[in-house]
Design a protein around this motif. Structure first.
Motif, PDB file in Angstrom:
ATOM      1  N   HIS A   1      38.173  94.587  37.418  1.00  0.00           N
ATOM      2  CA  HIS A   1      37.118  95.141  36.560  1.00  0.00           C
ATOM      3  C   HIS A   1      35.800  95.173  37.338  1.00  0.00           C
ATOM      4  N   THR A   2      35.657  94.257  38.287  1.00  0.00           N
ATOM      5  CA  THR A   2      34.480  94.235  39.169  1.00  0.00           C
ATOM      6  C   THR A   2      35.019  94.129  40.589  1.00  0.00           C
ATOM      7  N   GLN A   3      34.110  94.083  41.538  1.00  0.00           N
ATOM      8  CA  GLN A   3      34.540  93.974  42.925  1.00  0.00           C
ATOM      9  C   GLN A   3      35.132  92.615  43.277  1.00  0.00           C
ATOM     10  N   VAL A   4      34.922  91.650  42.373  1.00  0.00           N
ATOM     11  CA  VAL A   4      35.408  90.296  42.684  1.00  0.00           C
ATOM     12  C   VAL A   4      36.437  89.778  41.662  1.00  0.00           C
ATOM     13  N   THR A   5      36.893  90.636  40.757  1.00  0.00           N
ATOM     14  CA  THR A   5      37.927  90.205  39.805  1.00  0.00           C
ATOM     15  C   THR A   5      39.152  89.702  40.563  1.00  0.00           C
ATOM     16  N   VAL A   6      39.611  88.514  40.182  1.00  0.00           N
ATOM     17  CA  VAL A   6      40.820  87.966  40.802  1.00  0.00           C
ATOM     18  C   VAL A   6      42.031  88.691  40.222  1.00  0.00           C
ATOM     19  N   THR A   7      42.820  89.327  41.071  1.00  0.00           N
ATOM     20  CA  THR A   7      44.007  90.030  40.592  1.00  0.00           C
ATOM     21  C   THR A   7      45.289  89.466  41.205  1.00  0.00           C
ATOM     22  N   ASP A   8      45.161  88.759  42.318  1.00  0.00           N
ATOM     23  CA  ASP A   8      46.342  88.173  42.951  1.00  0.00           C
ATOM     24  C   ASP A   8      46.909  87.089  42.034  1.00  0.00           C
ATOM     25  N   HIS A   9      48.204  87.204  41.737  1.00  0.00           N
ATOM     26  CA  HIS A   9      48.840  86.304  40.777  1.00  0.00           C
ATOM     27  C   HIS A   9      48.729  84.844  41.195  1.00  0.00           C
ATOM     28  N   ALA A  10      48.999  84.561  42.473  1.00  0.00           N
ATOM     29  CA  ALA A  10      49.004  83.175  42.945  1.00  0.00           C
ATOM     30  C   ALA A  10      47.601  82.564  42.883  1.00  0.00           C
ATOM     31  N   THR A  11      46.608  83.366  43.279  1.00  0.00           N
ATOM     32  CA  THR A  11      45.214  82.883  43.249  1.00  0.00           C
ATOM     33  C   THR A  11      44.775  82.621  41.811  1.00  0.00           C
ATOM     34  N   LEU A  12      45.138  83.541  40.950  1.00  0.00           N
ATOM     35  CA  LEU A  12      44.776  83.409  39.529  1.00  0.00           C
ATOM     36  C   LEU A  12      45.394  82.148  38.943  1.00  0.00           C
ATOM     37  N   LYS A  13      46.673  81.919  39.246  1.00  0.00           N
ATOM     38  CA  LYS A  13      47.365  80.742  38.719  1.00  0.00           C
ATOM     39  C   LYS A  13      46.704  79.458  39.223  1.00  0.00           C
ATOM     40  N   ARG A  14      46.314  79.465  40.503  1.00  0.00           N
ATOM     41  CA  ARG A  14      45.669  78.284  41.079  1.00  0.00           C
ATOM     42  C   ARG A  14      44.329  78.004  40.388  1.00  0.00           C
ATOM     43  N   GLU A  15      43.561  79.063  40.166  1.00  0.00           N
ATOM     44  CA  GLU A  15      42.252  78.878  39.514  1.00  0.00           C
ATOM     45  C   GLU A  15      42.396  78.420  38.067  1.00  0.00           C
ATOM     46  N   ILE A  16      43.414  78.957  37.396  1.00  0.00           N
ATOM     47  CA  ILE A  16      43.643  78.554  36.005  1.00  0.00           C
ATOM     48  C   ILE A  16      44.075  77.090  35.933  1.00  0.00           C
ATOM     49  N   SER A  17      45.009  76.717  36.825  1.00  0.00           N
ATOM     50  CA  SER A  17      45.505  75.332  36.817  1.00  0.00           C
ATOM     51  C   SER A  17      44.383  74.332  37.103  1.00  0.00           C
ATOM     52  N   LYS A  18      43.472  74.750  37.971  1.00  0.00           N
ATOM     53  CA  LYS A  18      42.325  73.889  38.298  1.00  0.00           C
ATOM     54  C   LYS A  18      41.480  73.602  37.063  1.00  0.00           C
TER      55      LYS A  18
END
Lengths: 254, 254
Positions: free
Chosen positions: B169-186
């Motif tokens: 949605h922006t230039q920095v939206t996280v779309t990579d599944h693994a990165t997203l999962k890591r950030e959510i778990s954190k």
DNA sequence: ATATTTTGTGCGATAATCGCACATATGTTC
DNA sequence: GAACATATGTGCGATTATCGCACAAAATAT
């Protein structure tokens, strides 16, 4: 119900379905299919079908016996706010006004004999107005409603008052038709309205008309406050100019 | 649409009617019957009947050619807020929090892969969040959505991310599944969530979980602010304790 | 004034929705 | 645990609500 439309042009399934949604409130936050059938005069089988349909579409949830509304129904109300420029233009101005004057503010329109609150910016006060977007109050008990009614012609105002069938909500609600008419007419003359304790004891409303850039009457913007906050003359002196200033700013945007 | 329900238990007239209401938005604030028919794949005659029905019930108005929604549709959304204790309990606490911290606050729940904003208390800021009751955002772009997803078990979270089909949605939206999962778990580990510019550039969200007195997860309360207001570490330091304090007060009431 | 587009409407057809009755499940009382 | 009462699930045939069409009328565009 508008009597003009031919019955064959009406979709009764939609009418019943909307009635189902409206049947849920704070006295019935959840219902079984049998309870709903009793409440809105549907057969149990029909009630079941409407509840299952709304659940299937995501507007309701169930534990298998009881049904309740989900936040998704807010989406329906949002169709109005997202399709209308008015709320999106007015809301930020009301929030700024609330911050400047320290009291809750709102924007209302007249729909028949009811005042409908379209926008609200609530101040953090112990006495809560209970007004939120979508709230409808009898117009004669609302400062905004009375002010807007004051722009009706003489005959239409008489009819409006008759249709309102005023009854007391507090010990001081004005119900006498002649007195009500006099108070409403006075609002038009002085260009603002003020009432106290007409719908709820201890609550004061001060309203001014809101017009667009073509000078068409759009609705009313108001402050709602506790009568104990300050005297009514001090409130008028302080708040009417602020309301008029906001109305003038909005008149340029609408 | 929930696949569990038998087609014979569903009222198609209601489904179509709700679709008509939802068809109106800021790109189509008003429509003719022919335009509506094209937009939501109804015959012209059917579109006409639904529009006339909604007009007859007061949810729409017409000038004889164009139709548009009236504020009465807000009544439908209000059925949810008046039938649910949650918004009525949470809203005043959010308003108090907004006043204390000077930023907009809100309460959201997860509905599938979407974050639904049930309550909002907006601060008077130049940068507006655009969030109002009923707003739905892709959960993965919302701090509240991610925080709530963090309570899913490992497999359900993978499925949730897959179903979200993240896109920028922006230039920095996280779309990579693994990165997203890591950030959510954190977020689950640290007990709060923070994201910046995931749905809208320059917007930061900070969220904490909201639980009831039985410790059930109810949703998330959040602050939304401009990233320029303060550094993210200063924001966390200031706002997470305030959010947790409000969550604790609400936990006693819910 | 004419052409085109949109809307109003009556109509017969279809299927959506109806309410019923009975079976099943759940809850209450003893 | 059994009996009874209440609520729900469901299949069914009947009814009528809703359908889309076609044509007339009205509105709009040229």
């Amino acid at each position: 119900m508008n009597a003009d439309t031919k019955p064959s042009d009406l979709i009764d399934g939609l009418r019943k379905g909307l009635e189902v949604i409206l049947a849920f409130d704070d006295s019935s936050p959840q219902m079984t299919q049998s309870e709903l059938a009793l409440r809105i005069d549907l057969s149990r089988a029909a009630a079941r079908r409407y509840l299952l349909t709304l659940t299937s579409l995501g507007y309701m949830a169930t534990d298998g016996k009881y049904f309740w509304l989900t936040p998704k129904v807010m989406q329906l109300g949002r169709s109005f706010t997202s399709s209308s420029r008015l709320p999106r233009t007015i809301q930020p101005e009301l929030q700024a006004l609330t911050e400047r004057c320290g009291e809750s503010t709102n924007f209302a329109v007249l729909e028949g004999v009811e005042a409908v609150y379209v926008c609200c910016a609530n101040a953090n006060r112990l006495l809560s107005t209970g007004i939120e977007p979508g709230t409808r109050l009898p117009g004669y008990t609302s400062t905004a409603g009375r002010l807007l009614a004051s722009f009706l012609d003489d005959q239409a105002l008489d009819q409006w008052i008759n249709q309102s069938a005023p009854r007391a909500h507090t010990q001081v609600t004005v119900t006498d038709h002649a007195t009500l008419k006099r108070e409403i007419s006075k609002m038009r003359k002085q260009g603002y309205g003020i009432t106290e304790s007409q719908f709820e004891p201890g609550l004061r409303g001060i309203s001014v008309p809101l017009r667009d850039s073509a000078n068409n009457l759009i609705g009313a913007i108001s402050v709602s406050m506790a009568v104990s906050a300050m005297t009514s003359s001090a409130a008028v002196k302080k708040l009417v100019p602020m309301l008029n200033q906001t109305a003038a700013r909005l008149a340029q945007k609408l």
